[in-house]
Write a protein that holds these residues in place. Structure first.
Motif: not given
Lengths: 283, 147
Positions: A41, A43-45, B140-141, B144
């Motif tokens: 993914a 993403d930040a996580r 979220r993913t 973007v």
């Protein structure tokens, strides 16, 4: 052979539910394997998670969906994502399966068996060559669990894997549980199957426990490693000169982290004991 | 024999109940559709239906395991019923294409389960909650903003 190197020891396949405990007690295992696909993914996580894991462990990414055996080729996009995870954790090597997961525009969602043919070997070798142009870390290849063979192959699985090693110079990830359950499902003696396996090329082992349902053994990763698999592993350790790592996998009925770490400790003890004996013999 | 055609046919057999039925009831039509020759078809027919059924069940189990990562509340509230609910639904659907298949499976399962009249209100709320989380994760993913 690629992926040869220093002894890594015993680890676990790290799942998110164990992450907090693993971060607090990294000393309980020597390394971890992560499923690379779970970190695509970006993403930040996931980036934070990868960073936290990388800070504490040697990490071996394990791919699920590259589909190295696909005759229609592999996805460059998938390779890019895989590469980003492998580089993010500075992996000493990474692993994938001898299988296909995509064909005819369909995503199977699970590892499907290849026919043990020369044509399949050609496809694997070509796809591996293509991946190597993009990812410069060593790749090791895993035998899959499947209760049947595609009929009319040119050779059996051990010969197929030996040919694959010779063609690609890749090391092997021997899933001992897969070998064990596949043998039982075919009415074969697991020790006889192991005797034919190209153990010279084995760099890493997977250990897991499955269960029986409707007359078939299923490598469900849902139970502790059974004694029969430990016995096979001891045999592997004695006869696989390039073995540098082993890990315990669990995907269902997840026990506490300490329980998995205890199984990893047993794997470590078996490997350490064999290495001590080998070193004494050598000196 | 072409590995490409054979893999395409196998993928259909593993993922689609219609394809399995066609292979069992009208093998020649199946062979024409996937460009298989007589030897390919002989090879496919040599696979026992029990072996294919076991593979399909393993696939369903795998889909459940992967999708479950996005369904923590649903699993908790449904308890053992989650396995039955997911597996029953998964057997009648195919693995979603492309990346994030597990997430797509989780979203599709939730969309199906939120209307399941046999679930308790608390269980349906758990399904809706996981669905909201999964959709938020998708946003979220996947989406973007560029630049």
């Amino acid at each position: 052979m690629e992926a040869e190197g220093a002894f890594l020891g015993a680890g676990i396949s790290l799942r998110r539910r164990h992450l907090a405990d693993a971060i607090v007690h990294p000393e309980a295992v020597d390394f971890v394997e992560i499923v690379a696909d779970h970190y695509f993914a970006g993403d930040a996580r996931t980036r934070n998670e990868l960073g936290a894991i990388r800070e504490r462990f040697t990490v071996v990414p394990h791919g699920l969906d590259l589909s190295l055996g696909s005759a229609e080729g592999i996805s460059d996009r998938y390779v890019r994502r895989l590469k980003s995870v492998i580089e993010a954790v500075d992996a000493p090597y990474w692993s994938e399966h001898v299988a296909f997961t995509h064909a005819g525009g369909r995503h199977i969602g699970h590892l499907a068996p290849l026919p043990m043919t020369f044509e399949a070997l050609d496809v694997l070798a070509a796809n591996i060559e293509r991946v190597r142009k993009k990812i410069d870390r060593p790749l090791i290849l895993e035998n899959i669990a499947c209760s049947f063979d595609i009929p009319y192959g040119d050779m059996d699985e051990p010969a197929f894997l030996a040919n694959l090693v010779e063609r690609t110079n890749c090391g092997l990830l021997l899933d001992v549980a897969n070998l064990y359950y596949n043998a039982l499902n075919r009415g074969l003696d697991p020790h006889a199957v192991l005797a034919a396996f190209p153990l010279d090329a084995v760099v890493q082992c997977h250990l897991a426990g499955g269960h029986r349902a409707k007359g078939e053994w299923i490598d469900s990763h849902a139970f502790p490693v059974p004694e029969a698999v430990w016995q096979l592993f001891e045999e592997v350790v004695r006869r696989a000169p390039r073995l540098r790592a082993a890990l315990v996998e669990r995907d269902e009925n997840l026990p506490p982290y300490a329980e998995l770490a205890a199984e990893a400790a047993r794997a470590r003890a078996i490997m350490t004991s064999a290495r001590t004996i080998a070193m004494k013999r050598a000196s | 024999m072409s590995l490409r055609e054979m893999q395409s046919a196998l993928a259909a057999v593993f993922t689609e109940s219609d394809a399995r039925e066609r292979l069992a009831t009208n093998a020649n039509t199946f062979a024409r559709k996937y460009g298989l020759d007589a030897r390919d078809l002989q090879q496919l027919n040599a696979l026992s239906s029990a072996a294919i059924a076991t593979y399909v069940e393993t696939l369903v189990r795998k889909r459940r395991g992967e999708a479950a990562r996005y369904l923590p509340r649903t699993q908790r509230e449904l308890g053992r019923g989650f396995v039955q609910a997911f597996d029953t639904w998964a057997r009648s659907t195919t693995t979603p294409p492309g990346r994030h298949a597990a997430l797509k499976d989780a979203v599709a399962f939730c969309r199906h389960a939120r209307h399941d009249g046999t679930l308790l209100p608390k269980q349906r709320e758990a399904v809706r909650s996981d669905l909201r989380e999964a959709i938020a994760f998708v946003r979220r993913t996947w989406f973007v903003p560029r630049g």
